[in-house]
Motif scaffolding. Structure first.
Motif, short mmCIF file in Angstrom:
data_model
loop_
_atom_site.label_atom_id
_atom_site.label_comp_id
_atom_site.label_asym_id
_atom_site.label_seq_id
_atom_site.Cartn_x
_atom_site.Cartn_y
_atom_site.Cartn_z
N THR A 46 7.07 -46.65 -4.01
CA THR A 46 6.92 -47.88 -4.00
C THR A 46 6.22 -48.43 -3.99
O THR A 46 5.08 -49.63 -4.48
N GLY A 47 4.87 -47.80 -3.14
CA GLY A 47 3.52 -47.74 -2.80
C GLY A 47 3.93 -48.63 -1.69
O GLY A 47 2.51 -49.93 -0.94
N ILE A 48 4.43 -48.81 -0.64
CA ILE A 48 5.25 -49.32 0.18
C ILE A 48 4.07 -47.73 1.47
O ILE A 48 5.35 -47.41 1.48
N THR A 49 4.15 -48.80 2.48
CA THR A 49 3.67 -47.91 3.72
C THR A 49 5.17 -47.39 4.57
O THR A 49 6.40 -47.58 3.98
N LEU A 50 4.56 -45.38 5.14
CA LEU A 50 6.09 -45.34 5.53
C LEU A 50 6.56 -45.88 6.09
O LEU A 50 7.29 -46.09 6.85
N LYS A 51 5.34 -47.01 7.69
CA LYS A 51 5.72 -47.16 7.97
C LYS A 51 7.32 -48.29 7.89
O LYS A 51 7.95 -48.91 8.79
N SER A 52 6.23 -48.79 7.14
CA SER A 52 7.18 -50.14 6.67
C SER A 52 8.40 -50.30 6.13
O SER A 52 9.57 -51.20 6.85
N CYS A 53 8.51 -48.76 5.51
CA CYS A 53 9.80 -48.49 4.73
C CYS A 53 10.55 -48.50 6.05
O CYS A 53 11.82 -48.75 6.04
N ARG A 54 10.76 -47.43 6.97
CA ARG A 54 11.10 -46.88 8.17
C ARG A 54 11.52 -48.63 9.21
O ARG A 54 12.32 -48.08 9.66
N ARG A 55 10.72 -49.55 9.34
CA ARG A 55 11.32 -50.95 9.40
C ARG A 55 12.21 -51.36 9.04
O ARG A 55 13.43 -51.32 9.51
#
Length: 324
Positions: free
Chosen positions: A94-103
């Motif tokens: 998706t191109g979304i940061t891993l930190k944002s995915c986890r949040r």
């Protein structure tokens, strides 16, 4: 920096010109008084170090906001550690940061755990407990509903559907097929499907097992459709197959596996055949309207309430999922 402009340098178009430049969605009668849309950008501030100041700057809406592309990847999956381990792949895709995915994933899991213990309407519980605006609360309700019922959303034939397509369908199912749709006292009302209703759906099989009833239903529908669509011949030729598809979906919903396959069944048994015959969404709406209404005229068909409750959701979902 401040400056004063000569009035003649500031040009404000007339109302008619402004209306012509509005987005299409704002040009109808609902927004007839709208002249312009002001885009208010956000100005960022430094986060205070003290706890009180930090708390005053906290935004629940921002923290619980999510990316549609992310939720589309995890929708319907179990909110467990196993799914969380796959977030690296989701981040890459998706191109979304891993930190944002986890949040976002942790937020989904947090909301799910809280509301599964609460009584009352699902959307209202989410809105009040997490202080979210109405639309975001509805989106979270859809995520919780899909996670609870484990609907299949990842198969290739469903890739064209967006999260908002599924969220719309979730709203239809919650408002019409859950226990809470008919009994506001029941617990877990908006999470679990009404098993009594699902059991009653088996009675609809008479529409396809009784040959005389099937022929009569076809005759009524075709009479109503004749001369109103360019694909009438295809509708007439495929009536029995389409009817068997819709009724068989209903009859099998008592089984958990068939509930999970609900959306793929709608695509395979109705949407794809209609697409192959070049039906437009207007054709689909016309067909489903007469297909639903004609059943109520059948002499020996007695399951009117169940039929109305079933086909109301089916029609709404199909029309949303039928992308021309």
């Amino acid at each position: 920096m401040y400056c004063r402009l000569v009035p003649s340098l500031v040009v404000w178009p007339d109302r008619e010109s402004l209306r012509k430049s509005l987005p299409y969605a704002f040009r109808n009668s609902t927004f007839e008084k709208t002249a312009c849309i002001i885009d208010c950008f956000e100005r960022f501030i430094e986060k205070p170090r003290n706890l009180l100041g930090s708390a005053q700057c906290y935004s629940a809406y921002k923290y619980y906001a999510f990316d549609d592309s992310f939720v589309r990847e995890v929708l319907g999956k179990k909110l467990s550690k196993g799914t969380k381990k796959d977030l690296d792949d989701v981040s890459t895709k998706t191109g979304i940061t891993l930190k944002s995915c986890r949040r976002q994933f942790d937020n989904f899991k947090r909301v799910f755990k809280v509301v599964e213990e609460l009584k009352g309407p699902l959307v209202e519980n989410i809105r009040q407990h997490f202080l979210l605006p109405d639309q975001l609360a509805r989106d979270y309700a859809a995520i919780v509903f899909f996670a609870n019922n484990r609907f299949e959303t990842g198969k290739k034939k469903l890739h064209y559907l967006t999260f908002q397509d599924f969220a719309f369908c979730a709203g239809q199912l919650i408002n019409n097929w859950t226990v809470g749709a008919v009994d506001n006292i029941m617990e877990d009302m908006d999470v679990d499907l009404d098993k009594e209703f699902l059991q009653e759906l088996k009675d609809l099989k008479i529409l396809i097992t009784d040959k005389d009833l099937l022929d009569q239903h076809k005759s009524l529908v075709c009479t109503a459709l004749r001369g109103k669509t360019n694909v009438f011949n295809e509708m007439e030729a495929n009536f029995k197959n389409l009817s068997r598809g819709l009724v068989n979906i209903a009859a099998k919903l008592i089984n958990a596996k068939d509930v999970r396959d609900f959306f793929i069944d709608l695509v395979e048994k109705f949407i794809e055949p209609c697409r192959s015959d070049k039906w437009t969404s207007i054709d689909v709406n016309l067909y489903l309207t007469h297909y639903t209404n004609s059943a109520h005229i059948l002499d020996t068909f007695k399951h009117h309430a169940v039929w109305t409750r079933y086909m109301g959701v089916i029609k709404s979902c199909i029309l949303r999922m039928y992308h021309d």
